[in-house]
Design an enzyme around this catalytic site. Sequence first.
Site, PDB file in Angstrom:
ATOM      1  N   LYS A 198      14.247   1.336   6.048  1.00 56.25           N
ATOM      2  CA  LYS A 198      14.491   0.777   7.380  1.00 56.25           C
ATOM      3  C   LYS A 198      15.964   0.383   7.519  1.00 56.25           C
ATOM      4  CE  LYS A 198      13.254  -2.915  10.516  1.00 56.25           C
ATOM      5  NZ  LYS A 198      12.505  -4.136  10.768  1.00 56.25           N
ATOM      6  N   GLU A 204      17.482   0.034  -4.569  1.00 52.19           N
ATOM      7  CA  GLU A 204      16.635   0.982  -5.300  1.00 52.19           C
ATOM      8  C   GLU A 204      16.623   2.353  -4.627  1.00 52.19           C
ATOM      9  OE1 GLU A 204      15.878  -2.085  -4.353  1.00 52.19           O
ATOM     10  OE2 GLU A 204      14.488  -3.070  -5.744  1.00 52.19           O
ATOM     11  N   GLY A 255       9.022  -3.684   8.127  1.00 46.41           N
ATOM     12  CA  GLY A 255       8.896  -2.725   7.018  1.00 46.41           C
ATOM     13  C   GLY A 255       7.457  -2.524   6.573  1.00 46.41           C
ATOM     14  N   ARG A 256       6.719  -3.628   6.397  1.00 40.88           N
ATOM     15  CA  ARG A 256       5.346  -3.511   5.884  1.00 40.88           C
ATOM     16  C   ARG A 256       4.352  -3.090   6.964  1.00 40.88           C
ATOM     17  NH1 ARG A 256       7.581  -8.404   5.469  1.00 40.88           N
ATOM     18  NH2 ARG A 256       6.756 -10.175   6.634  1.00 40.88           N
ATOM     19  N   GLU A 341       3.764 -10.885   1.358  1.00 44.05           N
ATOM     20  CA  GLU A 341       5.112 -10.937   1.934  1.00 44.05           C
ATOM     21  C   GLU A 341       5.045 -11.536   3.344  1.00 44.05           C
ATOM     22  OE1 GLU A 341       7.903  -7.413   2.895  1.00 44.05           O
ATOM     23  OE2 GLU A 341       8.580  -8.031   0.921  1.00 44.05           O
ATOM     24  N   HIS A 372     -14.901  -3.046 -15.605  1.00 48.04           N
ATOM     25  CA  HIS A 372     -14.767  -2.980 -17.064  1.00 48.04           C
ATOM     26  C   HIS A 372     -13.486  -3.641 -17.536  1.00 48.04           C
ATOM     27  CE1 HIS A 372     -18.285  -0.383 -17.407  1.00 48.04           C
ATOM     28  NE2 HIS A 372     -17.896   0.057 -16.222  1.00 48.04           N
ATOM     29  N   LYS A 508      17.951 -10.689  -4.777  1.00 49.08           N
ATOM     30  CA  LYS A 508      18.832  -9.541  -4.505  1.00 49.08           C
ATOM     31  C   LYS A 508      20.291  -9.951  -4.701  1.00 49.08           C
ATOM     32  CE  LYS A 508      16.007  -7.176  -0.977  1.00 49.08           C
ATOM     33  NZ  LYS A 508      15.923  -6.816   0.436  1.00 49.08           N
TER      34      LYS A 508
HETATM   35  O1  F6P Z   1      12.891  -6.595  -0.176  1.00 47.93           O
HETATM   36  C1  F6P Z   1      11.842  -6.632   0.714  1.00 47.93           C
HETATM   37  C2  F6P Z   1      11.965  -5.538   1.739  1.00 47.93           C
HETATM   38  O2  F6P Z   1      12.904  -5.896   2.693  1.00 47.93           O
HETATM   39  C3  F6P Z   1      10.626  -5.239   2.370  1.00 47.93           C
HETATM   40  O3  F6P Z   1      10.294  -6.110   3.374  1.00 47.93           O
HETATM   41  C4  F6P Z   1      10.823  -3.835   2.795  1.00 47.93           C
HETATM   42  O4  F6P Z   1       9.615  -3.208   3.089  1.00 47.93           O
HETATM   43  C5  F6P Z   1      11.523  -3.273   1.587  1.00 47.93           C
HETATM   44  O5  F6P Z   1      12.380  -4.318   1.170  1.00 47.93           O
HETATM   45  C6  F6P Z   1      12.290  -2.008   1.799  1.00 47.93           C
HETATM   46  O6  F6P Z   1      13.270  -2.159   2.774  1.00 47.93           O
HETATM   47  P1  F6P Z   1      13.959  -0.918   3.460  1.00 47.93           P
HETATM   48  O7  F6P Z   1      12.925  -0.141   4.171  1.00 47.93           O
HETATM   49  O8  F6P Z   1      14.984  -1.488   4.371  1.00 47.93           O
HETATM   50  O9  F6P Z   1      14.591  -0.089   2.373  1.00 47.93           O
END
Ligand code: F6P
Length: 540
Positions: A198, A204, A255-256, A341, A372, A508
Amino acid sequence: MAKRCDQSPAWAELQAHFAADGRGFDVREAFAADGGRFGRLSFEAPEVFADLSKNRIDAPTLALLLKLARDCGIEAKRDALLRGDPVNTTEGRAVLHTALRAPAGSGAPFNAEVQASLDAMLAFAEGVRRGDRGEIRDVVHVGIGGSDLGPAMVVQALQAYGRRDLRLHFVSNVDGHDLAPVLAGLDARRTLFVVASKTFTTQETLANAQAAKAWFLAQGGTDVARHFVATSSNTAAAAAFGIDTAFGFWDWVGGRYSLWSVIGLPIAIAVGAEHFRALLAGAHAMDQHFASMPLERNLPVLLGLLDVWYRNFHGFTSRSVAPYHQGLRRLPAYLQQLEMESNGKGVDLDGHALSIGTSPVVWGEAGTNGQHAYFQMLHQGTDVIPVEFIAVKRPNHGASGELAVKLADQHRKLLANCLAQSQALMQGKTSAEALAENAPTASQTLDREVLARHRSFPGNRPSTTLVLDALTPRSLGALIALYEHRVFVTGALWGINSFDQWGVELGKALCNQLLPRLESGDVAGLDGSTAGLLNRLVAA
Ligand code: F6P
């Protein structure tokens, strides 16, 4: 209208009710006293049947919980959400994932923009499926959190609707052990990378995307523009990264809550436009149920109220989700982000510290595997953990002949296990019952009374069972939307902002400060533990 449920008149009434009748409520006695309990406490919503009867509630409890919802103006809060008011107050944004699944011409906010974006994304997905980008056999989706969990969970759940010659891979972790094995099996000329973020600033995702691009070029890949596509609300950053084809979306999509947007591109590539639209339609049907069904039969509202009852009155701190369908094995992970979250917050909308508990820990595993592993604790441990079972009536094994017969039998076993677990949790077993039993594997020397105590179960452990007729794009869409709205309901009752996530920021920022130290080995000014660990990790 109370902003927070603990400030509403019904809260005190519920506290008194809990002290008088709630704490000692026994579901077994409730069934014995009321032959119509199942009928009274099971509910129909689009695509989802819900049995709430094995929970520690009855008509008086529900009536008070519904009063609580009304005291807190849950209908007005819901309407504000659906209308597009800026309910995400700390970021000054509307929250309109429901608009993403509203049909064309429905009059929902941003309908024209949403339809145009959807059409473009689906046309692209169909093009990939047709071979417009060459003979694509593997799609690597790079994203994390909301830009990974939803699409990954849905693609897995709808595997039966996918194509064997088009494989989807999901890479999220900054740990290279995620990306490396995926790339190892790929042919660059037949691979499409979807970079989903987003913000397009997430460490990452950018690291994995850069590594993927380097790998692509090292493999002799020449046409980055043809093999990389981005989904982001920051298309300028995607372009700066070197990606020409970028599908944008809006800041009012959290995002979620984004799998319904262009972030759902891997879903559309995997199952095609028609099934993607069915996923949206299922979610929209649940949206309508949430928007218009009276609170007494409004399933997201009822589940949200039950969550408050357990978290704030019974004091249960976690909830386990047990989907009895292998395709839903990532659902618990998806729900962890959705719920924890969203509702893992400690202050109310006005910034006042809360004195009541908010999000429970949500966790789980596909049935029967969890049985199990940790079900022992659910049955005999000292904590009561409400369990949510999800059963799917009709399987879709895609098998024929003798295998189909065998798998149909396995499906009956699966369903029997699902029913048996919720039955056992509720029923329990007294020491006297255990004593009367013949237990061939038990010790023959231990005192029989002692042994019976080890072999007894307290019972009265609550569970909810959700039933889908089949796991289809439509039913899955409805199920996910049900969870989204339930999370909204609990957050609205607690008076918190369910749509920000400031709690992820500090880690972060500290990571960015530590990163250069992992090269230089400089530990000056760090706390003793972090310095000691860093020394250990960088030592030659
Ligand atoms: O670190 C949390 C977060 O901001 C989430 O809310 C989000 O879904 C995820 O990181 C990934 O963010 P982005 O889509 O901006 O890479």
